[in-house]
Design a protein around this motif. Sequence first.
Motif, PDB file in Angstrom:
ATOM      1  N   UNK A  54      31.727  20.171 -22.752  1.00  0.00           N
ATOM      2  CA  UNK A  54      31.719  18.975 -23.596  1.00  0.00           C
ATOM      3  C   UNK A  54      32.996  18.155 -23.407  1.00  0.00           C
ATOM      4  N   UNK A  55      32.851  16.871 -23.121  1.00  0.00           N
ATOM      5  CA  UNK A  55      33.997  15.965 -23.007  1.00  0.00           C
ATOM      6  C   UNK A  55      34.249  15.279 -24.354  1.00  0.00           C
ATOM      7  N   UNK A  56      33.199  14.813 -24.981  1.00  0.00           N
ATOM      8  CA  UNK A  56      33.298  14.258 -26.331  1.00  0.00           C
ATOM      9  C   UNK A  56      31.913  14.279 -26.953  1.00  0.00           C
ATOM     10  N   UNK A  57      31.888  14.200 -28.262  1.00  0.00           N
ATOM     11  CA  UNK A  57      30.620  13.997 -28.946  1.00  0.00           C
ATOM     12  C   UNK A  57      30.889  13.125 -30.168  1.00  0.00           C
ATOM     13  N   UNK A  58      29.900  12.357 -30.522  1.00  0.00           N
ATOM     14  CA  UNK A  58      29.978  11.489 -31.695  1.00  0.00           C
ATOM     15  C   UNK A  58      28.644  11.575 -32.413  1.00  0.00           C
ATOM     16  N   UNK A  59      28.715  11.685 -33.703  1.00  0.00           N
ATOM     17  CA  UNK A  59      27.504  11.788 -34.500  1.00  0.00           C
ATOM     18  C   UNK A  59      27.405  10.562 -35.395  1.00  0.00           C
ATOM     19  N   UNK A  60      26.300   9.856 -35.320  1.00  0.00           N
ATOM     20  CA  UNK A  60      26.048   8.714 -36.188  1.00  0.00           C
ATOM     21  C   UNK A  60      25.462   9.279 -37.470  1.00  0.00           C
ATOM     22  N   UNK A  61      26.275   9.298 -38.489  1.00  0.00           N
ATOM     23  CA  UNK A  61      25.894   9.957 -39.734  1.00  0.00           C
ATOM     24  C   UNK A  61      25.001   9.080 -40.597  1.00  0.00           C
ATOM     25  N   UNK A  62      24.023   9.704 -41.173  1.00  0.00           N
ATOM     26  CA  UNK A  62      23.135   9.026 -42.101  1.00  0.00           C
ATOM     27  C   UNK A  62      23.861   8.912 -43.432  1.00  0.00           C
ATOM     28  N   UNK A  63      23.904   7.706 -43.982  1.00  0.00           N
ATOM     29  CA  UNK A  63      24.554   7.508 -45.275  1.00  0.00           C
ATOM     30  C   UNK A  63      23.640   7.945 -46.399  1.00  0.00           C
ATOM     31  N   UNK A  64      24.225   8.316 -47.490  1.00  0.00           N
ATOM     32  CA  UNK A  64      23.425   8.712 -48.638  1.00  0.00           C
ATOM     33  C   UNK A  64      24.165   8.347 -49.922  1.00  0.00           C
ATOM     34  N   UNK A  65      23.412   8.241 -50.957  1.00  0.00           N
ATOM     35  CA  UNK A  65      23.983   7.966 -52.278  1.00  0.00           C
ATOM     36  C   UNK A  65      23.596   9.136 -53.168  1.00  0.00           C
ATOM     37  N   UNK A  66      24.601   9.853 -53.707  1.00  0.00           N
ATOM     38  CA  UNK A  66      24.302  11.025 -54.539  1.00  0.00           C
ATOM     39  C   UNK A  66      23.566  10.640 -55.805  1.00  0.00           C
ATOM     40  N   UNK A  67      24.012   9.596 -56.443  1.00  0.00           N
ATOM     41  CA  UNK A  67      23.366   9.130 -57.668  1.00  0.00           C
ATOM     42  C   UNK A  67      23.078   7.639 -57.500  1.00  0.00           C
ATOM     43  N   UNK A  68      21.890   7.332 -56.981  1.00  0.00           N
ATOM     44  CA  UNK A  68      21.571   5.922 -56.745  1.00  0.00           C
ATOM     45  C   UNK A  68      21.682   5.086 -58.025  1.00  0.00           C
ATOM     46  N   UNK A  69      22.344   3.965 -57.907  1.00  0.00           N
ATOM     47  CA  UNK A  69      22.453   3.031 -59.024  1.00  0.00           C
ATOM     48  C   UNK A  69      21.374   1.974 -58.875  1.00  0.00           C
ATOM     49  N   UNK A  70      21.002   1.436 -59.962  1.00  0.00           N
ATOM     50  CA  UNK A  70      20.019   0.356 -59.924  1.00  0.00           C
ATOM     51  C   UNK A  70      20.593  -0.809 -59.116  1.00  0.00           C
ATOM     52  N   UNK A  71      19.859  -1.234 -58.098  1.00  0.00           N
ATOM     53  CA  UNK A  71      20.305  -2.350 -57.271  1.00  0.00           C
ATOM     54  C   UNK A  71      21.282  -1.949 -56.173  1.00  0.00           C
ATOM     55  N   UNK A  72      21.579  -0.643 -56.053  1.00  0.00           N
ATOM     56  CA  UNK A  72      22.514  -0.204 -55.011  1.00  0.00           C
ATOM     57  C   UNK A  72      21.880  -0.407 -53.635  1.00  0.00           C
ATOM     58  N   UNK A  73      22.699  -0.764 -52.676  1.00  0.00           N
ATOM     59  CA  UNK A  73      22.205  -0.981 -51.319  1.00  0.00           C
ATOM     60  C   UNK A  73      21.787   0.348 -50.697  1.00  0.00           C
ATOM     61  N   UNK A  74      20.713   0.308 -49.927  1.00  0.00           N
ATOM     62  CA  UNK A  74      20.270   1.483 -49.198  1.00  0.00           C
ATOM     63  C   UNK A  74      21.199   1.655 -48.000  1.00  0.00           C
ATOM     64  N   UNK A  75      21.598   2.869 -47.752  1.00  0.00           N
ATOM     65  CA  UNK A  75      22.480   3.120 -46.616  1.00  0.00           C
ATOM     66  C   UNK A  75      21.671   3.472 -45.382  1.00  0.00           C
ATOM     67  N   UNK A  76      22.333   3.878 -44.330  1.00  0.00           N
ATOM     68  CA  UNK A  76      21.701   4.150 -43.051  1.00  0.00           C
ATOM     69  C   UNK A  76      20.592   5.189 -43.151  1.00  0.00           C
ATOM     70  N   UNK A  77      19.460   4.856 -42.570  1.00  0.00           N
ATOM     71  CA  UNK A  77      18.340   5.794 -42.513  1.00  0.00           C
ATOM     72  C   UNK A  77      18.463   6.630 -41.236  1.00  0.00           C
ATOM     73  N   UNK A  78      17.683   7.683 -41.149  1.00  0.00           N
ATOM     74  CA  UNK A  78      17.659   8.501 -39.934  1.00  0.00           C
ATOM     75  C   UNK A  78      17.238   7.663 -38.739  1.00  0.00           C
ATOM     76  N   UNK A  79      16.212   6.838 -38.917  1.00  0.00           N
ATOM     77  CA  UNK A  79      15.734   5.978 -37.831  1.00  0.00           C
ATOM     78  C   UNK A  79      16.835   5.021 -37.358  1.00  0.00           C
ATOM     79  N   UNK A  80      17.560   4.425 -38.303  1.00  0.00           N
ATOM     80  CA  UNK A  80      18.644   3.507 -37.942  1.00  0.00           C
ATOM     81  C   UNK A  80      19.774   4.252 -37.243  1.00  0.00           C
ATOM     82  N   UNK A  81      20.112   5.444 -37.716  1.00  0.00           N
ATOM     83  CA  UNK A  81      21.171   6.237 -37.086  1.00  0.00           C
ATOM     84  C   UNK A  81      20.804   6.586 -35.650  1.00  0.00           C
ATOM     85  N   UNK A  82      19.558   6.958 -35.417  1.00  0.00           N
ATOM     86  CA  UNK A  82      19.121   7.305 -34.067  1.00  0.00           C
ATOM     87  C   UNK A  82      19.102   6.081 -33.158  1.00  0.00           C
TER      88      UNK A  82
END
Length: 114
Positions: free
Chosen positions: A27-55
Amino acid sequence: MSESKHTKGPYLRDGALVYALNEDGTNRFCAYVQVGFVEQPRRGAAVRTTTEEAQATAALFAAAPDLLAALEEAEEGLASSYQVCDYPANGRSQQDRALASVRAALARAKGGDV
């Protein structure tokens, strides 16, 4: 064309993981595009990165060495056509705009200012 400082390709991808290997397969390098998440979604909170978007982002990242090489070739071809056809580089033609866009993208890819 200046010498690039980035890790040479090819870059490989497995889902949202992008990596490059040394010649011996280590291995020379690796980078992982992490899926964002919200532990306690707030009303009107923006959706973070989905698995499809990360891929999809990882796929773009993995294509970066090929895209850089294509831009370098396009820049050379566009610039040389000015010499062959004696175009006036006045910034108004589609070719002028394309060359400026290619050069700005190359500068950004190589860590320079746009």
